[in-house]
Design a protein around this motif. Structure first.
Motif, mmCIF file in Angstrom:
data_model
loop_
_atom_site.group_PDB
_atom_site.id
_atom_site.type_symbol
_atom_site.label_atom_id
_atom_site.label_comp_id
_atom_site.label_asym_id
_atom_site.label_seq_id
_atom_site.Cartn_x
_atom_site.Cartn_y
_atom_site.Cartn_z
ATOM 1 N N PHE A 213 29.088 36.099 43.036
ATOM 2 C CA PHE A 213 29.564 34.786 42.589
ATOM 3 C C PHE A 213 31.080 34.717 42.714
ATOM 4 N N GLN A 214 31.568 33.575 43.186
ATOM 5 C CA GLN A 214 33.018 33.328 43.197
ATOM 6 C C GLN A 214 33.203 31.820 43.159
ATOM 7 N N GLY A 215 33.758 31.321 42.061
ATOM 8 C CA GLY A 215 33.856 29.867 41.892
ATOM 9 C C GLY A 215 32.465 29.267 41.961
ATOM 10 N N ASP A 216 32.284 28.292 42.846
ATOM 11 C CA ASP A 216 30.968 27.655 42.997
ATOM 12 C C ASP A 216 30.110 28.332 44.058
ATOM 13 N N ARG A 217 30.636 29.357 44.685
ATOM 14 C CA ARG A 217 29.914 29.991 45.787
ATOM 15 C C ARG A 217 29.009 31.122 45.304
ATOM 16 N N ILE A 218 27.841 31.212 45.908
ATOM 17 C CA ILE A 218 26.893 32.279 45.580
ATOM 18 C C ILE A 218 26.383 32.904 46.873
ATOM 19 N N PHE A 219 26.272 34.209 46.849
ATOM 20 C CA PHE A 219 25.635 34.925 47.956
ATOM 21 C C PHE A 219 24.607 35.891 47.380
ATOM 22 N N PHE A 220 23.457 35.914 48.005
ATOM 23 C CA PHE A 220 22.360 36.769 47.553
ATOM 24 C C PHE A 220 22.139 37.855 48.591
ATOM 25 N N ALA A 221 22.375 39.103 48.217
ATOM 26 C CA ALA A 221 22.137 40.223 49.135
ATOM 27 C C ALA A 221 20.830 40.904 48.765
ATOM 28 N N PRO A 222 19.943 41.094 49.733
ATOM 29 C CA PRO A 222 18.668 41.742 49.429
ATOM 30 C C PRO A 222 18.847 43.233 49.213
#
Lengths: 305, 305
Positions: A213-222
């Protein structure tokens, strides 16, 4: 760029459904520096061990390019010792014994030659100690990352919140994120926690991957589905070491690069659990790491047409 | 291409930490056909309801393009009813009441006009009933997908294993995959289960996403981290409906296209949990679905340089 890791170097004794070990080398900083050693050659360590810590284990770190100038030995002290037993599911474990020993009075001294380090990794330890490290850096590192655990939320929440105001990246697991924030939804929890200080938050979910998570950004790593998880000890630290090691190597702290760093961290964690203790992460090649990263690419890539 | 869905059309009464409902429309086949209706206009339903089932609910399905020729009404019978209460974590629930009613003697009749359907979705119900449907199709559909649950593993494992030899795609959750295979590692479990018949296996992990297995290939689809999960009822069925609906729409059962189908299924599930029951999935636009799919793209895309 250079990396400074501060945290525990320890003895572990582990029991898993696959077997048990005698005292083997462990500790957050051990796993972090070993993992990071595949990415940066300027790999500075600050930790403390007792007179019982064998030179060949120090040599093992040195062989991996770890600068041990900041590894203090207290000749009449004993090294931090932890023993634990993993349950059948490998996700839960019981602590059988914890001997803080020399870690009880750990007062991290930052060698002069470490003072220009650009990347700082604070392994899981007493929050006040983590804060002391930051204060003892003459120049603020470019990026400060902190790992912690539920124990400190239970017994030192104020100190933890205090040091959180000073760090850039926090890494915790999902249960800890819920405890720290009081929110069940991880999306809400992330907003609450980022408001406490760290602009970037990594929530580790073990076999379920990780969220950035950073600000409004999300990244999902499997996470890579594995045939066998032999010993989960150190997986979170190898993840952190791979993450910050990759950032130090590339010297790029953009969100896009942090996504790549998470994949490298996940790859390092996936190696870590394949054997007992540090056995797998001390014996890796660049080719193995690249091939593993490509498995993550295959695992999660799709194209909407 | 056309889709045939066989399964329950029911009344549900739900309690979540956010509130409770009176009897609302539910049932696996309801969620599946509603979800699939956004992808295919040839959307055939076989199910049974009692005389207490209101015409406006049938009309709701018809409005969504569902062909209800195979929806049998037993005038002096009562519709299947389930009520449940979700715990605070929204991942676990207690069944408060189950009245099988007309489902107890569900004997699916396949209308003549459905016999050429290319895609068959067997919603979660008695394995012997699922098998009967396959046997009653004059021509084998191009793709047969089956959903089931732990209940049938407990009380009808032989029947379940029997029907599994006849299907192409199985969808179950992680706990069920472990129960069905006896393997803890999902990677091993997948190999064991695919050896039972289905060449493709989808393991649903709720808020942790889903895994698609086919031969040696694996794809990991993330779940969208949500601010609020209002009511998880039907999420798995909306997922299945979106998945097979997308396959029917594109008429492409390659692994690459199944990866896309999983993303569409995940998008449909993410809508489903935002409101009570079918409230959200009866009111979607193509633009909303496309935008949600793009959120999944952003969530999981990275580039190794």
């Amino acid at each position: 760029m250079s990396l400074l890791t501060v945290g525990s170097v320890a003895f572990d004794a582990l029991e898993t459904p696959f077997g048990k070990t005698d005292k083997i080398i462990g500790g957050a900083a051990t796993y972090i520096t070993l993992s990071a050693s595949y990415f940066t050659k300027k790999n500075n360590l600050v930790a403390v061990v007792g007179g019982d810590f064998p030179q060949e284990m120090v040599d093992l770190l040195i062989e991996h390019g770890v600068n041990t100038e900041g590894l203090k030995t207290i000749p009449d002290g004993k090294t931090f010792f932890w023993s634990g037993r993993y349950h059948e599911d490998m996700n839960t474990r019981d602590t059988l014994e914890t001997q803080l020993n020399v870690m009880a009075d750990f007062d991290p001294v930052i060698p002069e030659s470490y003072q220009t380090t650009e990347y700082l990794m604070l392994g899981n330890t007493v929050p006040a100690t983590q804060k002391a490290v930051i204060e003892r850096m003459v120049k603020r590192p470019k990026l400060i990352m902190l790992d912690t655990m539920n124990l400190w939320m239970n017994i030192a929440m104020d100190d933890l919140k205090d040091v959180l105001t000073l760090v850039d990246v926090l890494t915790i697991n999902d249960e800890e994120a819920r405890q720290l924030s009081g929110d069940y939804s991880l999306r809400k929890a992330a907003q609450t926690i980022m408001a406490m200080g760290p602009k970037t938050l990594i929530i580790k979910k073990g076999e379920h991957g990780a969220l950035l998570f950073q600000g409004d950004r999300i990244f999902f790593a499997p996470a890579l589905p594995l045939e066998v998880v032999f010993d989960p000890t150190g997986a979170g630290d190898c993840f952190a070491g791979g993450f910050i090691g990759y950032l130090a190597k590339t010297d790029d702290i953009s969100f896009e690069n942090m996504k790549r760093a998470i994949i490298y961290g996940s790859a390092m964690a996936s190696f870590c659990v394949e054997k007992f203790g540090t056995e797998r992460v001390v014996n890796l090649t660049q080719e193995e790491i690249d091939a593993r990263v490509q498995e993550f690419v295959k695992l999660s890539s799709f194209e909407i047409v």
